[in-house]
Every structure is written in structure tokens, then in C-alpha cells.
Design an enzyme around this catalytic site. Sequence first.
Site, PDB file in Angstrom:
ATOM      1  N   HIS A  84      -5.135  -1.205  12.639  1.00 53.77           N
ATOM      2  CA  HIS A  84      -6.401  -0.477  12.765  1.00 53.77           C
ATOM      3  C   HIS A  84      -7.051  -0.293  11.403  1.00 53.77           C
ATOM      4  O   HIS A  84      -8.253  -0.537  11.225  1.00 53.77           O
ATOM      5  CB  HIS A  84      -6.136   0.881  13.416  1.00 53.77           C
ATOM      6  CG  HIS A  84      -7.343   1.745  13.541  1.00 53.77           C
ATOM      7  ND1 HIS A  84      -8.246   1.617  14.569  1.00 53.77           N
ATOM      8  CD2 HIS A  84      -7.806   2.759  12.755  1.00 53.77           C
ATOM      9  CE1 HIS A  84      -9.205   2.508  14.424  1.00 53.77           C
ATOM     10  NE2 HIS A  84      -8.968   3.220  13.323  1.00 53.77           N
ATOM     11  N   SER A 111      -9.229 -10.395  29.184  1.00 54.97           N
ATOM     12  CA  SER A 111      -9.863  -9.128  28.834  1.00 54.97           C
ATOM     13  C   SER A 111     -10.054  -8.943  27.329  1.00 54.97           C
ATOM     14  O   SER A 111     -10.837  -8.110  26.901  1.00 54.97           O
ATOM     15  CB  SER A 111      -9.057  -7.947  29.402  1.00 54.97           C
ATOM     16  OG  SER A 111      -7.747  -7.929  28.892  1.00 54.97           O
ATOM     17  N   GLU A 140      -4.292   6.417  16.201  1.00 49.68           N
ATOM     18  CA  GLU A 140      -4.697   7.249  15.070  1.00 49.68           C
ATOM     19  C   GLU A 140      -5.688   8.307  15.561  1.00 49.68           C
ATOM     20  O   GLU A 140      -6.707   7.972  16.175  1.00 49.68           O
ATOM     21  CB  GLU A 140      -5.353   6.394  13.983  1.00 49.68           C
ATOM     22  CG  GLU A 140      -4.458   5.269  13.460  1.00 49.68           C
ATOM     23  CD  GLU A 140      -3.212   5.804  12.782  1.00 49.68           C
ATOM     24  OE1 GLU A 140      -3.333   6.615  11.860  1.00 49.68           O
ATOM     25  OE2 GLU A 140      -2.099   5.409  13.209  1.00 49.68           O
ATOM     26  N   ASP A 187     -13.689 -11.172  26.885  1.00 49.40           N
ATOM     27  CA  ASP A 187     -14.701 -11.266  27.942  1.00 49.40           C
ATOM     28  C   ASP A 187     -15.972 -10.499  27.622  1.00 49.40           C
ATOM     29  O   ASP A 187     -16.893 -10.429  28.442  1.00 49.40           O
ATOM     30  CB  ASP A 187     -14.120 -10.803  29.288  1.00 49.40           C
ATOM     31  CG  ASP A 187     -13.676  -9.343  29.263  1.00 49.40           C
ATOM     32  OD1 ASP A 187     -13.783  -8.692  28.194  1.00 49.40           O
ATOM     33  OD2 ASP A 187     -13.208  -8.853  30.308  1.00 49.40           O
ATOM     34  N   ASP A 235       0.414  -0.631  14.967  1.00 47.34           N
ATOM     35  CA  ASP A 235      -0.964  -0.564  15.422  1.00 47.34           C
ATOM     36  C   ASP A 235      -1.850   0.208  14.450  1.00 47.34           C
ATOM     37  O   ASP A 235      -3.023  -0.119  14.262  1.00 47.34           O
ATOM     38  CB  ASP A 235      -1.024   0.076  16.811  1.00 47.34           C
ATOM     39  CG  ASP A 235      -0.370  -0.798  17.881  1.00 47.34           C
ATOM     40  OD1 ASP A 235      -0.666  -2.006  17.912  1.00 47.34           O
ATOM     41  OD2 ASP A 235       0.435  -0.283  18.666  1.00 47.34           O
ATOM     42  N   GLY A 236      -1.294   1.239  13.804  1.00 44.98           N
ATOM     43  CA  GLY A 236      -2.075   2.009  12.849  1.00 44.98           C
ATOM     44  C   GLY A 236      -2.454   1.196  11.621  1.00 44.98           C
ATOM     45  O   GLY A 236      -3.585   1.275  11.129  1.00 44.98           O
ATOM     46  N   LEU A 254     -16.293  -7.322  27.400  1.00 45.98           N
ATOM     47  CA  LEU A 254     -16.336  -6.071  28.149  1.00 45.98           C
ATOM     48  C   LEU A 254     -15.140  -5.188  27.785  1.00 45.98           C
ATOM     49  O   LEU A 254     -14.079  -5.691  27.406  1.00 45.98           O
ATOM     50  CB  LEU A 254     -16.311  -6.344  29.657  1.00 45.98           C
ATOM     51  CG  LEU A 254     -17.502  -7.111  30.238  1.00 45.98           C
ATOM     52  CD1 LEU A 254     -17.216  -7.501  31.693  1.00 45.98           C
ATOM     53  CD2 LEU A 254     -18.785  -6.279  30.160  1.00 45.98           C
ATOM     54  N   THR A 299       0.838  -1.194   0.000  1.00 46.75           N
ATOM     55  CA  THR A 299       0.000   0.000   0.000  1.00 46.75           C
ATOM     56  C   THR A 299       0.879   1.252   0.000  1.00 46.75           C
ATOM     57  O   THR A 299       1.997   1.239   0.492  1.00 46.75           O
ATOM     58  CB  THR A 299      -0.933   0.024   1.214  1.00 46.75           C
ATOM     59  OG1 THR A 299      -0.151   0.087   2.417  1.00 46.75           O
ATOM     60  CG2 THR A 299      -1.808  -1.222   1.263  1.00 46.75           C
TER      61      THR A 299
END
Length: 296
Positions: free
Chosen positions: A71, A212, A273, A215, A67-68, A217, A41
Site C-alpha cells: 500500500h 475483477s 492500514e 474489469d 499488504d501494508g 469496477l 526502509t
Amino acid sequence: MYSRALLVYNQNAGQQETLQQLAAVIPVLAKNVKELVLYQTFKPGEGEALCRDQGGTYDLILIMGGDGSVHECVNGIATLDHPPLVGILPVGTCNDFARSMNLPVELALAADELMKGHVRELDIGMAQGRVFTNFFGVGLITDTSENINPDLKGKLGKLSYFISMLQTVRAAEPFSYSLEYDGHTSEGEAVMIYISNGRYLGTRPLPFTLDSLCDGLLDVLIIREAGLPLLKELLSRKVEGEWKPANESIEYVKAASVKLTTAKPMKADTDGEVYMEAPADVSVRPRGLRFLVGGE
């Protein structure tokens, strides 16, 4: 053996470094994938469009990025009626969601771990019609992301995040908020509200339970005042079982849905972001996508 896999990557690191990264993972992947398609990309949003338009034709999508990038691509994958399996090959600054899934941050080791085939259905967060894997936050967290020096990020990596956070803490200003969650209300002033689906922030483990990520939540932190003791409380603990903050400036709750209201519009940080705003409605899609994860 996977029949057809897509590897999405970009050249943010530079062509030579990208070639080295591909050289580290392709031999590992090739032994386990019958048809491996590489897609490079070049502009924001391209990975999301690719995963949305073509993702359903693959049984595995591998995202080589930070992480971006995760995302962006997950926002395309999550729109599919039958989303493929997702694997993350971490090459970013913090790689917090990869860490949450117990994946090595060394690229070749991560590729090897992914190909062992440990699959888990994990929760994904929702905010304003968009998906997030790690967190949605306002206040100090957003200011930290915006204050990171791009030159330092390239040279120092994760240290640039902590330099920005320390600089931002000194200038943090409180804002008025109201939080409605699962029939409860919290209101007052805070310097940060952090709504988490993951278990890491800036490479450091957060004191949330091991389940977590699945779960159903969200872990919600309301930080009422800034300071180094507070950061130490938040980022220096590993716990098993329920966490009860010792610092009275931290309020911690778990909720399936959160309505965040702020006195005025505020920039929101989503997985690093910054493009959304609060007020916002935030919720969780329980076990919304299947990921390849690290072994226990």
C-alpha cells in the site's frame, strides 16, 4: 532480463529473518536483473517517498513486504507519469493482494514466479486522493484490524486475523450509511461496508469473478448484520461467474465510483492500514498499474 530494478524492504521481521528472506530471493533475482538496488526502509512513509522520488529511474520495483508495505509503495509509484513495472515478494501476515494475483506466498517460489515475466495491467482503487490495491472498508473490517494483538500477529500470523475477526463479530454495532454508486442509492444500517479491488480477505478467497482485478469496477459488499453464518457465506465460497448472495444480510453490487456517507465520521481501513475516514468518495483507476503476476 531487467536493466535496473529496485528492491524495497524493511526489518519489521527482525534482522536475522530479513537476511534469510533476502538470501531466498536475491539468487533468483540476480539471474534476471542486470543492476539490482536494495533499499531498506526504517520508518512509515519512507517507502512511498522513495518510490515517488526515484521510482521513475527503474524499470522494475520489487516490494518485499505485506499488504501494508505494498500500500505504501504503490502510493508513491502511482504518482509517476511513467510508472515502472511492480512485483510483490510476500512476507506479510495475509498477503491478500499477492494472493489475488495468483502469486505463491512462499518467498522463493514467488521470486521465481515473478521472474517468469507474466505482466498484467490491473485496476487500482482511489479514496480521498490515496491509492489502494486490495480494499477500502468501514465498520467490522476496521475494528478487526485495530483489534489484532501485535504479539499474536507475530506468533500466529494469519490466525491472529481470524481470532480478531471472531472477537470483533460478537461486539459489532450497526451504523447508518448512504451509498451512491453509478446512479443508484442504497441506505440503511450496516455493520460493515467493504469496497474491494482484490479477491482475498484475511487469506480467504472472496466470491468475485476472476477478472475483477481488471474489469474497471469495484466489488462492493454491504453487510447489514454480523454473525458466523454470514462470515461462512462470504469467506467459504469460490465461484465462476456472477455471485448472488444467499444471505439476505449481504448486498453485493459492482460500481466504478462510490460515494459513501456515514452519520458520523468513521475510521476507514485501507489495505489493512487505518488512517483515513468516511464519509469518502471511492473510485477505480482502470488498469492503472502494471504488475508481475502468477501464471494461470
